[in-house]
Design a protein around this motif. Sequence first.
Motif, mmCIF file in Angstrom:
data_model
loop_
_atom_site.group_PDB
_atom_site.id
_atom_site.type_symbol
_atom_site.label_atom_id
_atom_site.label_comp_id
_atom_site.label_asym_id
_atom_site.label_seq_id
_atom_site.Cartn_x
_atom_site.Cartn_y
_atom_site.Cartn_z
ATOM 1 N N ILE A 5 -18.797 -18.761 -13.153
ATOM 2 C CA ILE A 5 -19.801 -18.244 -13.492
ATOM 3 C C ILE A 5 -19.647 -17.671 -11.780
ATOM 4 O O ILE A 5 -20.374 -15.878 -12.017
ATOM 5 N N GLY A 6 -19.729 -17.975 -10.865
ATOM 6 C CA GLY A 6 -19.217 -16.638 -9.287
ATOM 7 C C GLY A 6 -19.199 -16.277 -9.963
ATOM 8 O O GLY A 6 -18.921 -14.775 -9.403
ATOM 9 N N PHE A 7 -17.055 -16.167 -9.900
ATOM 10 C CA PHE A 7 -16.713 -14.590 -10.684
ATOM 11 C C PHE A 7 -17.184 -13.838 -10.958
ATOM 12 O O PHE A 7 -17.257 -12.654 -10.998
ATOM 13 N N LEU A 8 -18.043 -14.149 -12.858
ATOM 14 C CA LEU A 8 -18.258 -12.930 -13.370
ATOM 15 C C LEU A 8 -19.848 -12.647 -12.829
ATOM 16 O O LEU A 8 -20.104 -11.122 -13.340
ATOM 17 N N ALA A 182 -13.235 -18.235 -2.696
ATOM 18 C CA ALA A 182 -12.405 -16.962 -2.748
ATOM 19 C C ALA A 182 -12.367 -16.507 -4.189
ATOM 20 O O ALA A 182 -12.200 -15.541 -4.019
ATOM 21 N N VAL A 183 -12.805 -17.420 -5.216
ATOM 22 C CA VAL A 183 -13.028 -16.741 -6.368
ATOM 23 C C VAL A 183 -14.014 -15.462 -6.657
ATOM 24 O O VAL A 183 -13.861 -14.807 -7.275
ATOM 25 N N THR A 184 -14.673 -15.769 -6.194
ATOM 26 C CA THR A 184 -16.143 -14.158 -6.576
ATOM 27 C C THR A 184 -15.589 -13.409 -5.447
ATOM 28 O O THR A 184 -15.901 -12.119 -6.172
ATOM 29 N N MET A 185 -15.488 -13.511 -4.407
ATOM 30 C CA MET A 185 -14.366 -12.844 -3.219
ATOM 31 C C MET A 185 -13.513 -11.622 -4.623
ATOM 32 O O MET A 185 -13.410 -10.586 -4.198
ATOM 33 N N CYS A 186 -12.741 -12.692 -5.026
ATOM 34 C CA CYS A 186 -11.678 -12.238 -5.664
ATOM 35 C C CYS A 186 -12.304 -10.800 -6.337
ATOM 36 O O CYS A 186 -11.787 -10.369 -6.704
ATOM 37 N N GLY A 187 -13.189 -11.693 -7.614
ATOM 38 C CA GLY A 187 -13.347 -10.456 -8.199
ATOM 39 C C GLY A 187 -14.404 -9.788 -7.641
ATOM 40 O O GLY A 187 -14.218 -8.314 -8.650
ATOM 41 N N ALA A 188 -15.091 -9.688 -6.652
ATOM 42 C CA ALA A 188 -16.040 -8.050 -5.513
ATOM 43 C C ALA A 188 -14.955 -7.474 -4.847
ATOM 44 O O ALA A 188 -14.720 -6.461 -5.381
ATOM 45 N N ALA A 189 -13.744 -7.721 -4.557
ATOM 46 C CA ALA A 189 -12.673 -6.847 -4.583
ATOM 47 C C ALA A 189 -11.953 -5.818 -5.123
ATOM 48 O O ALA A 189 -11.818 -5.264 -5.605
ATOM 49 N N LEU A 190 -11.414 -7.344 -6.909
ATOM 50 C CA LEU A 190 -10.721 -7.143 -6.875
ATOM 51 C C LEU A 190 -10.981 -5.950 -8.407
ATOM 52 O O LEU A 190 -10.238 -4.460 -8.359
ATOM 53 N N VAL A 191 -12.179 -5.840 -8.242
ATOM 54 C CA VAL A 191 -12.457 -5.181 -10.136
ATOM 55 C C VAL A 191 -13.009 -3.584 -9.534
ATOM 56 O O VAL A 191 -12.918 -2.803 -9.677
#
Length: 600
Positions: A5-8, A182-191
């Motif tokens: 949910i955090g990632f999405l 980490a997972v939220t940061m990954c989503g926010a940056a990669l997108v």
Amino acid sequence: MSNLIGFLTSVAVALPAAAIVYLWERGRLSRPGGPYARADFSGLIVLVALAVAWWPYLDVATQLPAILFGGAIVFLVAALADTWRRAWWLAIVGVALIAALLSYQGITVQVVNLPFSQNYIFLGWFGHVVTVLWVVICSVLFAQAASILAVPLGVAGLAAGTLFLICQLQPTITHPQAAFVAVTMCGAALVQVPFARMLSHARASAGAYTVGYLIGALSIMGALKNTAFLVALLPLIVVGVPLFAATFTYAAELRRGWRAVVFTERRGHLHDLLLRQGYSQRQVIGILLGGTVYLCLLALLLVGIIEITFVVKIIVVAGAIVFGLLFFYILLRLLPRSAGERAAHEPGQVRLLGMPLNPITLDTALDEAERFLEEDRPHMIVTPDASAVVKALQDEELREIIEDADLVPPDGAGVVLAARMLNLPVDVRCAGCDMVEQLCQAAANRNRTVYLLGGEPGIAEEAAAKLQERIAGLEIAGCQHGYFTAEEEAEIVEDIRRKRPGVLLVALGIPRQEKWIKAHLEELNVPICIGIGGSLDVISGRKMRAPVWMQRAGLEWLYRTIKEPHRLPRLVALPEIIWLSIRELLRPPDLPSEPPPGRQ
Ligand code: UDP
């Protein structure tokens, strides 16, 4: 805390925000000379996305508000530094203060387990110093790459994704909240990467400082704490590409002394160098992010083999880095690229380490030779190998001779290698022996004669006979050995003048032959004069030429050195020319007076 949910959530916030910023910034950023001191919003978007994704947990997970608050301060200070010229130190001081705050809040390096020991070392106050240093280094590394927006964002996203996987693989040695961060940061940056890639460049580094700070904080939270020494290296590996790029950049500055390293603001970054070399921005992003993916996989492999002995892991890291660099180098050589720096040269001529070079092939050498014979005025051809280039850098007379020569084909694998390293369009060498045959062929075609001067007594005659066997219709004007006295020299010059050959082959060794030719060029009045070193020895059959496979592999120098060990000292020229080329490669670009994108 649900990672999914955090990632999405972070993706759902960052995606439209990045799209809106892209549409708004597109026109402004692609305008040449547009305002360069505006903030780069990628860091702000990451912070907002994280704030939304972390919102439900902000009161239970005490470290999250500290990271977010710190990020907002870093962004603001770095944005201020962006608008205030020459204020990079402001951003660094800001990051350092925030990192100290984080460390005080418990996001700190506390304990390290050294290799080969079961003992833990409690770092105490030194842990705070390490924390501040690490976070500052991370943000500076990311800011280095700020002018290509997609690079810091891509590296941050990939690094965060890797740290998330490490947390999943090793939940016992990582902080419980680290995986979520980490997972939220990954989503926010990669997108944001696809949007950032479409923008030509950014003229601010606030976003890069912010994502760098976040990665620094996350890696301390996730992997540095209470871990073995090697696991502490993981964050270093996942930010390996910006680390390499910065090392490269500072190494380039070192040539100007330590003051330049510390105080120079306009430096030639690795990505600037790649762009100058003719790679497109898309290729540069691909290369740098591809390198990051490789290093992230290496980090995961290390976590996979965490139980294996320390020495094996170090060997794996060293081997993978050497292999990666080799692969990176070969890839760079193979990628198609535009003219880049090549455009700066006159057609038909390039400059290698300040010296002219004509990258001709044997076929074009024949055409050139026929043209020289037709013009019927004295021309000089110099075929420098690595030792000649290195010598010429110290010998002004030789350098001037090469500068004035009518044709300078590259001879020797060292020259070709150096030229390739410097992205000069020199692909094949023109070996002296092959050149001699082409010149004799041109003379035969134009009914002109050839004069052979040099070598031990008898060699010139033997070589002449061999050349006549191979080239139909070749006429020899005269032969003269190269061990003549000063008194005999005038007679030799007179003999050549009288016989009026079309081609004069001079085999006295570099640089004597070049200096001899230059001294007599006008009075000899021979259309083609060329120094050919030991070629007569080879053509006469007294000395063997290297097998064809060695010639093709560029290893003729090795063969000659094995056969004639006295040539060993000359081999020094090979590493020397490579070193000189590396130095040239590291030379900071001549930057325009206006600050370059990304830094002021
Ligand atoms: N040589 C000569 N007179 C001299 C010194 C050298 O004729 O006073 C000849 C020597 O016999 C040899 C050539 O010059 O044939 C030099 O060969 P080397 O392989 O050293 O030259 P390189 O091809 O490496 O320039």
